[in-house]
Design a protein around this motif. Structure first.
Motif, PDB file in Angstrom:
ATOM      1  N   VAL A 198       0.615  -1.271   0.260  1.00  0.00           N
ATOM      2  CA  VAL A 198      -0.144  -0.153  -0.025  1.00  0.00           C
ATOM      3  C   VAL A 198       1.150   1.350   0.299  1.00  0.00           C
ATOM      4  O   VAL A 198       0.411   2.105  -1.304  1.00  0.00           O
ATOM      5  CB  VAL A 198      -0.500  -0.074   1.485  1.00  0.00           C
ATOM      6  CG1 VAL A 198      -1.417   1.335   1.560  1.00  0.00           C
ATOM      7  CG2 VAL A 198      -1.755  -1.138   1.291  1.00  0.00           C
ATOM      8  N   ALA A 199       1.526   1.667   0.572  1.00  0.00           N
ATOM      9  CA  ALA A 199       2.722   2.753   1.123  1.00  0.00           C
ATOM     10  C   ALA A 199       3.881   2.181  -0.166  1.00  0.00           C
ATOM     11  O   ALA A 199       3.697   3.575  -0.948  1.00  0.00           O
ATOM     12  CB  ALA A 199       3.495   2.224   1.859  1.00  0.00           C
ATOM     13  N   LEU A 200       3.784   1.085  -1.093  1.00  0.00           N
ATOM     14  CA  LEU A 200       4.554   1.752  -2.246  1.00  0.00           C
ATOM     15  C   LEU A 200       3.690   2.264  -3.879  1.00  0.00           C
ATOM     16  O   LEU A 200       3.989   3.621  -4.154  1.00  0.00           O
ATOM     17  CB  LEU A 200       5.639   0.257  -2.836  1.00  0.00           C
ATOM     18  CG  LEU A 200       7.025  -0.267  -2.220  1.00  0.00           C
ATOM     19  CD1 LEU A 200       6.943  -1.529  -2.474  1.00  0.00           C
ATOM     20  CD2 LEU A 200       8.164   1.099  -1.902  1.00  0.00           C
ATOM     21  N   ASP A 201       2.892   1.714  -3.162  1.00  0.00           N
ATOM     22  CA  ASP A 201       1.605   2.576  -4.529  1.00  0.00           C
ATOM     23  C   ASP A 201       1.051   3.957  -4.126  1.00  0.00           C
ATOM     24  O   ASP A 201       1.284   4.458  -5.121  1.00  0.00           O
ATOM     25  CB  ASP A 201       0.386   1.772  -4.569  1.00  0.00           C
ATOM     26  CG  ASP A 201      -0.564   2.380  -5.369  1.00  0.00           C
ATOM     27  OD1 ASP A 201      -0.153   1.796  -6.605  1.00  0.00           O
ATOM     28  OD2 ASP A 201      -2.067   2.729  -4.986  1.00  0.00           O
ATOM     29  N   LYS A 202       1.000   3.815  -2.364  1.00  0.00           N
ATOM     30  CA  LYS A 202       0.889   5.652  -2.102  1.00  0.00           C
ATOM     31  C   LYS A 202       2.252   6.614  -2.559  1.00  0.00           C
ATOM     32  O   LYS A 202       1.760   7.820  -3.542  1.00  0.00           O
ATOM     33  CB  LYS A 202       0.521   5.229  -0.764  1.00  0.00           C
ATOM     34  CG  LYS A 202       0.290   6.838   0.087  1.00  0.00           C
ATOM     35  CD  LYS A 202       0.198   6.980   0.832  1.00  0.00           C
ATOM     36  CE  LYS A 202       0.414   8.181   2.028  1.00  0.00           C
ATOM     37  NZ  LYS A 202       0.200   8.388   3.444  1.00  0.00           N
TER      38      LYS A 202
END
Length: 343
Positions: free
Chosen positions: A319-323
């Protein structure tokens, strides 16, 4: 009943640990040492919050055991302009650069605890067996918590390898009391030459704390390490929360070829935010410090006091990498025992 047992066990360990406190450090006053204890300038948890967490923690159920795939053992040395990192377990990483073998926060014990019968227990073997380690030249110890400074492991490695060991102020006396020598204590921003092959290590601030007992919180110094190598700067963050102190690291270093960043043991956030990054923090830090390749660490090794599931870091990191629009190839989670050559 489960919560009561966990709380009671924690209290018993805490009571036993009163007798196991680290020696008191004596040294000059500084902007992070008041003559009695070390400190940082950002929010830390209080004693009341610690007791609340111990009483209310509700650890997620982890597997009793995880059998990992085997990986090739690390090479004896990486020479020339190479850089290789191997994820062993928890915060134990093998960094091979400039012909040196550098080990961080080594732990091979069954529990990260001062007693062998209670405390966080490993759910998987270390990815590289002690007997399979290449010659270890350097050990970096970020702080004296039991899951980062493991005396049985250090005794075994020093007996077989006799490495140089770098630690924070005040930690050396504990090691000397256990006949672990060849130790250099470091203050924040202090520099040291690694060995005759070259390279330099700098002890840098972190938002965390220290202590091996109830009465010795922050009696010794904690931190991270920057290795200045021929291929670029390497950052081992150790245990840390995200914080303003990072601006000082950024001011000194414009980029990193490799960073090893904390991505586990981050729930509940009301308690952990002050001293443990979560995957969102880690990816944000990856960008902030201009890191070429980051490796996640400190996850899925020792269970029993973790409010997140054993694989929660995987979902939260994705989720963080996408964010933050960071490619997965720039922030890696290696298997236990897996090695990676860093371009």
């Amino acid at each position: 009943m489960k919560r009561y047992f966990i709380f009671l066990t924690s209290v018993v360990i805490a009571a036993v640990s009163i007798m196991g406190c680290s020696a008191v450090y004596k040294g000059p006053l500084s902007d992070h040492f008041d003559g009695d204890r070390f400190y940082h300038h950002e929010k830390d948890y209080t004693s009341g919050e610690l007791l609340k967490w111990m009483a209310t923690m509700n650890p997620a159920k982890w597997p009793e055991w995880i059998e990992d795939a085997r990986h090739p053992i690390p090479p004896a040395r990486v020479t020339s302009a190479g850089l290789r990192v191997t994820h062993i377990n928890h915060a134990t990483m093998l960094i091979q650069v400039d012909g040196m073998n550098i080990l961080t926060d080594p732990i091979w014990s069954e529990r990260s605890s001062m007693v062998s019968w209670a405390g966080p227990k490993r759910v998987r073997a270390a990815g590289v067996a002690l007997a399979e380690l290449p010659p270890i030249d350097i050990i970096l110890i970020s702080h004296n918590h039991y899951d980062h400074l493991d005396l049985p492991t250090l005794k075994a490695i020093t007996k077989n390898h006799n490495p140089k060991i770098f630690v924070g102020l005040g930690v050396g006396s504990l090691l000397a009391d256990n006949q672990i020598l060849n130790v250099t204590e470091m203050d924040w921003w202090q520099e040291a030459i690694l060995d005759q092959r070259g390279g330099k290590v700098v002890f840098v601030p972190a938002r965390h704390n220290s202590g091996r007992g109830v009465l010795d919180k922050n009696k010794t110094l904690w931190g991270g390490f920057v290795i200045e190598s021929s291929v670029g700067n390497i950052y081992f963050a150790g245990d840390t929360g995200y914080g303003e102190f990072l601006s000082k690291i950024k001011a000194k270093y414009d980029s990193f070829v490799l960073a090893m960043l904390f991505i586990g043991h981050y729930e509940p956030r009301w308690m952990m935010e002050s001293h443990h990054m979560n995957p969102d923090d880690a990816v944000k830090l990856h960008q902030y410090l201009n890191v070429k390749t980051s490796i996640g660490m400190h996850f899925a090794t020792f269970g029993g006091h973790n409010d997140e599931k054993v694989d929660a870091h995987e979902k939260d990191l994705a989720v963080a990498l996408d964010k933050y629009q960071v490619p997965k190839s720039d922030f890696l989670v290696l298997g236990f025992g897996a090695g990676k050559a860093i371009p």
